[in-house]
Write a protein that holds these residues in place. Structure first.
Motif, PDB file in Angstrom:
ATOM      1  N   ARG A  77       0.211   3.965 -17.815  1.00 12.98           N
ATOM      2  CA  ARG A  77       1.049   4.763 -16.919  1.00 12.98           C
ATOM      3  C   ARG A  77       1.221   4.183 -15.538  1.00 12.98           C
ATOM      4  N   HIS A  78       0.275   3.389 -15.082  1.00 11.04           N
ATOM      5  CA  HIS A  78       0.303   3.057 -13.657  1.00 11.04           C
ATOM      6  C   HIS A  78       0.381   1.567 -13.394  1.00 11.04           C
ATOM      7  N   PHE A  79       1.050   0.818 -14.265  1.00  6.16           N
ATOM      8  CA  PHE A  79       1.083  -0.636 -14.086  1.00  6.16           C
ATOM      9  C   PHE A  79       1.605  -1.024 -12.718  1.00  6.16           C
ATOM     10  N   HIS A  80       2.737  -0.433 -12.319  1.00  7.30           N
ATOM     11  CA  HIS A  80       3.374  -0.887 -11.064  1.00  7.30           C
ATOM     12  C   HIS A  80       2.548  -0.512  -9.845  1.00  7.30           C
ATOM     13  N   ALA A  81       1.941   0.681  -9.866  1.00 11.42           N
ATOM     14  CA  ALA A  81       1.089   1.063  -8.734  1.00 11.42           C
ATOM     15  C   ALA A  81      -0.101   0.111  -8.621  1.00 11.42           C
ATOM     16  N   LEU A  82      -0.728  -0.186  -9.775  1.00  5.96           N
ATOM     17  CA  LEU A  82      -1.885  -1.084  -9.746  1.00  5.96           C
ATOM     18  C   LEU A  82      -1.480  -2.485  -9.294  1.00  5.96           C
ATOM     19  N   PHE A  83      -0.308  -2.923  -9.773  1.00  5.37           N
ATOM     20  CA  PHE A  83       0.194  -4.251  -9.404  1.00  5.37           C
ATOM     21  C   PHE A  83       0.376  -4.335  -7.889  1.00  5.37           C
ATOM     22  N   LEU A  84       0.950  -3.267  -7.301  1.00  4.15           N
ATOM     23  CA  LEU A  84       1.171  -3.264  -5.853  1.00  4.15           C
ATOM     24  C   LEU A  84      -0.160  -3.219  -5.093  1.00  4.15           C
ATOM     25  N   PHE A  85      -1.127  -2.420  -5.610  1.00  2.00           N
ATOM     26  CA  PHE A  85      -2.439  -2.391  -4.959  1.00  2.00           C
ATOM     27  C   PHE A  85      -3.105  -3.762  -5.039  1.00  2.00           C
ATOM     28  N   GLN A  86      -2.892  -4.449  -6.159  1.00  3.35           N
ATOM     29  CA  GLN A  86      -3.443  -5.801  -6.308  1.00  3.35           C
ATOM     30  C   GLN A  86      -2.846  -6.738  -5.252  1.00  3.35           C
ATOM     31  N   LEU A  87      -1.525  -6.634  -5.053  1.00  2.00           N
ATOM     32  CA  LEU A  87      -0.864  -7.437  -4.010  1.00  2.00           C
ATOM     33  C   LEU A  87      -1.462  -7.130  -2.642  1.00  2.00           C
ATOM     34  N   LEU A 116       5.651   9.812  -6.481  1.00  2.05           N
ATOM     35  CA  LEU A 116       7.032  10.193  -6.796  1.00  2.05           C
ATOM     36  C   LEU A 116       7.448   9.822  -8.201  1.00  2.05           C
ATOM     37  N   ALA A 117       6.867   8.733  -8.744  1.00  5.88           N
ATOM     38  CA  ALA A 117       7.397   8.209 -10.000  1.00  5.88           C
ATOM     39  C   ALA A 117       6.347   8.205 -11.099  1.00  5.88           C
ATOM     40  N   ARG A 118       5.514   9.237 -11.084  1.00  2.82           N
ATOM     41  CA  ARG A 118       4.419   9.290 -12.038  1.00  2.82           C
ATOM     42  C   ARG A 118       4.900   9.158 -13.486  1.00  2.82           C
ATOM     43  N   ASP A 119       5.954   9.878 -13.823  1.00  2.00           N
ATOM     44  CA  ASP A 119       6.413   9.876 -15.217  1.00  2.00           C
ATOM     45  C   ASP A 119       7.757   9.204 -15.383  1.00  2.00           C
ATOM     46  N   ASN A 120       8.199   8.489 -14.356  1.00  2.00           N
ATOM     47  CA  ASN A 120       9.535   7.904 -14.404  1.00  2.00           C
ATOM     48  C   ASN A 120       9.417   6.389 -14.347  1.00  2.00           C
ATOM     49  N   ALA A 154       0.831  -1.205   0.000  1.00  2.00           N
ATOM     50  CA  ALA A 154       0.000   0.000   0.000  1.00  2.00           C
ATOM     51  C   ALA A 154       0.864   1.252   0.000  1.00  2.00           C
ATOM     52  N   VAL A 155       1.899   1.274   0.876  1.00  2.00           N
ATOM     53  CA  VAL A 155       2.780   2.442   0.949  1.00  2.00           C
ATOM     54  C   VAL A 155       3.555   2.605  -0.354  1.00  2.00           C
ATOM     55  N   LEU A 156       4.099   1.480  -0.853  1.00  2.00           N
ATOM     56  CA  LEU A 156       4.903   1.572  -2.074  1.00  2.00           C
ATOM     57  C   LEU A 156       4.050   1.999  -3.264  1.00  2.00           C
ATOM     58  N   ALA A 157       2.798   1.512  -3.326  1.00  2.00           N
ATOM     59  CA  ALA A 157       1.933   1.901  -4.439  1.00  2.00           C
ATOM     60  C   ALA A 157       1.660   3.400  -4.390  1.00  2.00           C
ATOM     61  N   GLY A 158       1.395   3.907  -3.183  1.00  2.00           N
ATOM     62  CA  GLY A 158       1.183   5.350  -3.041  1.00  2.00           C
ATOM     63  C   GLY A 158       2.411   6.132  -3.456  1.00  2.00           C
ATOM     64  N   LEU A 159       3.585   5.675  -3.010  1.00  2.00           N
ATOM     65  CA  LEU A 159       4.839   6.342  -3.377  1.00  2.00           C
ATOM     66  C   LEU A 159       5.034   6.326  -4.886  1.00  2.00           C
ATOM     67  N   GLN A 190       9.684   3.600 -11.253  1.00  2.00           N
ATOM     68  CA  GLN A 190       8.540   2.711 -10.995  1.00  2.00           C
ATOM     69  C   GLN A 190       8.988   1.262 -10.945  1.00  2.00           C
ATOM     70  N   ARG A 191       9.840   0.894 -11.927  1.00  2.00           N
ATOM     71  CA  ARG A 191      10.311  -0.495 -11.984  1.00  2.00           C
ATOM     72  C   ARG A 191      11.138  -0.844 -10.758  1.00  2.00           C
ATOM     73  N   VAL A 192      11.998   0.108 -10.339  1.00  2.00           N
ATOM     74  CA  VAL A 192      12.835  -0.161  -9.161  1.00  2.00           C
ATOM     75  C   VAL A 192      11.942  -0.382  -7.938  1.00  2.00           C
ATOM     76  N   ILE A 193      10.970   0.533  -7.731  1.00  2.00           N
ATOM     77  CA  ILE A 193      10.082   0.393  -6.571  1.00  2.00           C
ATOM     78  C   ILE A 193       9.310  -0.926  -6.651  1.00  2.00           C
ATOM     79  N   GLY A 194       8.777  -1.207  -7.854  1.00  2.00           N
ATOM     80  CA  GLY A 194       7.994  -2.433  -8.032  1.00  2.00           C
ATOM     81  C   GLY A 194       8.801  -3.678  -7.728  1.00  2.00           C
ATOM     82  N   CYS A 195      10.019  -3.735  -8.260  1.00  2.00           N
ATOM     83  CA  CYS A 195      10.845  -4.942  -8.080  1.00  2.00           C
ATOM     84  C   CYS A 195      11.272  -5.098  -6.630  1.00  2.00           C
ATOM     85  N   VAL A 196      11.753  -3.988  -6.026  1.00  2.00           N
ATOM     86  CA  VAL A 196      12.191  -4.074  -4.625  1.00  2.00           C
ATOM     87  C   VAL A 196      11.021  -4.486  -3.742  1.00  2.00           C
TER      88      VAL A 196
END
Lengths: 493, 107
Positions: A106-116, A23-27, A14-19, A31-37
């Motif tokens: 744009r938001h694959f990683h955020a959605l993926f984290l929310f799904q988790l 923070l990484a809206r266009d980067n 939840a925290v990482l998805a929000g971040l 996003q990939r680094v946050i998602g993978c970590v």
């Protein structure tokens, strides 16, 4: 220390998805680094919780005593589902990054984290209303993932998926309100104690509520006649998303098992779910097999085999014995990994050919490797030796006492094998001679698919110790005194 | 009071079910909204109907009404509101992309 870690699988994504959104809206790189970590930490955490899950442990939110506050509960089943989620999501995320699927919206990683987050919460919670809330969290993330990348067909299939699930959510709320109306509680352990003591006047209402709840879980678990949303959704979803969705149907099975063993198999609803589940499960098996035979595209075929495997899981769970539940859990782990692998392979074929149609016979790049992966996954899914599908079906057959179940499983397995063999030969053998369109190898995608298949091999090799552990899990489920005791209910009951 | 509330829930549910069986997305979304209204009223009634009572135990008042369903309704309203917004966006996307707002799916 240990107690506080139980909520981390929910809080961390939840925290990482929000971040990620902030923070990484266009980067994409960030996003990939946050998602993978996040994914790696999540998987390690799930493994750690699995190793410490022998006795049920409660986490009280805000330290409110149960049943007044919300309780999260880590027991063997929850820990198993979390570990399975980690084992599926990690290769799927690697695949999505390697193919660039995550760059198509744009938001694959955020959605993926929310799904988790939603899935972890649904597996951990010990409160029925909280289960609804986490269902909604995982659903709303899945709506975003489902239409990720866009396209008309996908949007329209997404609309079907959303409408079906919204109706399911409404039914869920009606069921929960009825349960609250008759028992005055929604804490699962409290329900388990109050359910057999219901006065005769409330028992009809209780049966209605249990029936509605089973409908909701049948929608999630794609049980006939509520499976209609699945083929269109999974066939039109992006490949890695469909692979992640392989665990979404298991949420329905998990909820059925959890509430079925803890609350509903006693008092006014004793045996009710089982008597509804087994005919539906047989029909699901048959429909999955015939659907796979009739499918004209690889994704639809895989979606129908996923439906069929849910039939096997629900059939095993409906028997209500420790042995059958053990077999059902083993088969559930197996079918999640096998289904996810097949969806990734379908996406590998799609990305090299541009369509899913089985009558298209243009050869594809890296045909040999992909054919080998497909063959291994198909063997596992159809239940042919030597992989875990065979062992899983053997365990289920061994635990089932009736001939109709045997006949349906065996015939459905044969038809699924036929469908997969036909698809494999059409896709990989009947090359029409022209050179394949060039396509980069992307070794990471093959490695991700291979990892899921390696999971199946491990499942086969360590079947002995695993079934012992699963058998203890099933014993805990069928004798839930420790679960209820760990909730530590307070107040006048 | 009971009959009024029961009739309202029943009518909203019936209308909602009729509308979600329609062929176009707009009536389907309206139907889902009606269903969620019916559902909210139903949850509210699950705590028993107690007009004029406060949702807190207080020495000065004659009794109290169950506060939990009110909290549940609040959660349900927020979630159904968000879901409807998502659904409207999806439906607009499908309408603009596909040229019509029919619900049916071509193979």
């Amino acid at each position: 220390m240990m107690g506080n870690l139980i909520i981390l699988p929910v809080v961390l994504p939840a925290v990482l998805a929000g971040l990620t959104v902030l923070l990484a809206r266009d980067n994409l790189r960030l996003q990939r680094v946050i998602g993978c970590v996040g994914m790696l930490v999540f998987a390690a955490l799930a493994l750690w919780l699995l190793l410490h899950s022998n006795a049920p442990q409660a986490y009280r939110l805000g330290n409110w005593p149960a049943p007044f506050g919300i309780v999260l509960m880590l027991d063997r089943l929850s820990a198993l589902m979390l570990a399975l989620l980690g084992a599926v999501a990690l290769p799927v995320l690697a695949y999505a990054i390697a193919t660039g699927w995550d760059a198509r919206g744009r938001h694959f990683h955020a959605l993926f984290l929310f799904q988790l987050m939603g899935l972890s919460g649904a597996f951990l919670t010990a409160d029925a209303f909280n289960l609804f809330v986490f269902f909604e969290v995982l659903l709303i993330a899945s709506y975003g993932l489902m239409v990720h990348g866009g396209g008309d067909a996908r949007l329209r299939a997404g609309l079907h998926y959303v409408v079906t699930n919204l109706v399911g959510s409404t039914l869920f709320l009606f069921a929960l309100a009825t349960i609250y109306g008759v028992t005055g509680t929604l804490n699962m352990a409290d329900l388990a104690q109050k359910w057999p003591l219901l006065p005769p006047g409330d028992q009809a209402l209780a049966r209605v509520a249990a029936g509605l709840l089973l409908l909701v879980f049948a929608v999630k678990g794609a049980l006939v006649p509520l499976q209609f949303w699945l083929p269109g959704t999974y066939a039109n979803a992006p490949g890695p998303v469909a692979a992640l969705f392989a665990i979404m149907t298991k949420v329905g099975a998990y909820a059925t098992l959890r509430l079925g063993t803890l609350v509903f198999d006693q008092g006014p609803t004793a045996g009710m779910w089982a008597s509804l589940l087994w005919p539906a499960a047989l029909l699901t098996l048959a429909l999955g097999a015939f659907g796979a035979l009739g499918a004209r595209g690889l994704s639809r075929l895989v979606a129908f085999t996923a439906i069929g495997s849910m039939g096997t899981v629900f059939l095993a769970l409906s028997a209500g014995t420790v042995q059958a539940t053990t077999a059902g859990l083993y088969y559930m782990i197996h079918s999640t990994l096998a289904g996810a692998a097949l969806f990734l392979i379908a996406d590998l074929v799609l990305s090299r050919r541009g369509n899913h149609r089985l009558e298209d016979t243009r050869p594809i790049a890296q045909s040999g490797l992909i054919a080998a992966l497909f063959m291994a996954a198909a063997i596992a899914m159809a239940g042919v030796p030597p992989l875990s599908g065979f062992l899983g079906k053997l365990l289920v057959l061994n635990a089932l006492p009736f001939v109709l179940g045997w006949a349906t499983i065996l015939i459905a397995s044969f038809l699924t094998l036929l469908a997969l063999a036909r698809a494999g030969s059409a896709l990989f053998w009947k090359g029409s001679g022209q050179p394949p369109a060039p396509h980069p190898t992307q070794p990471m995608t093959l490695a991700a698919t291979g990892t899921l298949l390696a999971g199946l091999v491990a499942l086969t090799l360590f079947a002995g110790p695993l079934t012992t552990w699963l058998s203890e899990t099933a014993q805990d489920l069928h004798a839930p005194a420790a679960y209820v005791a760990a909730t530590a209910l307070q107040g006048g009951n | 009071m009971e009959i009024l509330l029961a009739a309202a829930i029943g009518l909203l549910t019936a209308g909602g079910i009729y509308l979600i069986l329609r062929l176009r997305t707009f009536p389907v979304i309206l139907g889902l909204s009606l269903l969620s209204y019916a559902c909210n009223l139903f949850i509210f009634a699950a705590g028993r109907l107690a007009p004029g009572l406060v949702p807190i135990i207080h020495k000065g008042s004659a009794g109290y009404t169950d506060p939990l369903p009110q909290a549940l309704v609040l959660t349900a309203i927020v979630i159904s509101f968000g879901m409807t917004a998502v659904l409207v966006m999806l439906a607009i996307g499908a309408h603009l992309g596909g040229g019509d707002d029919k619900v049916d799916l071509n193979e």
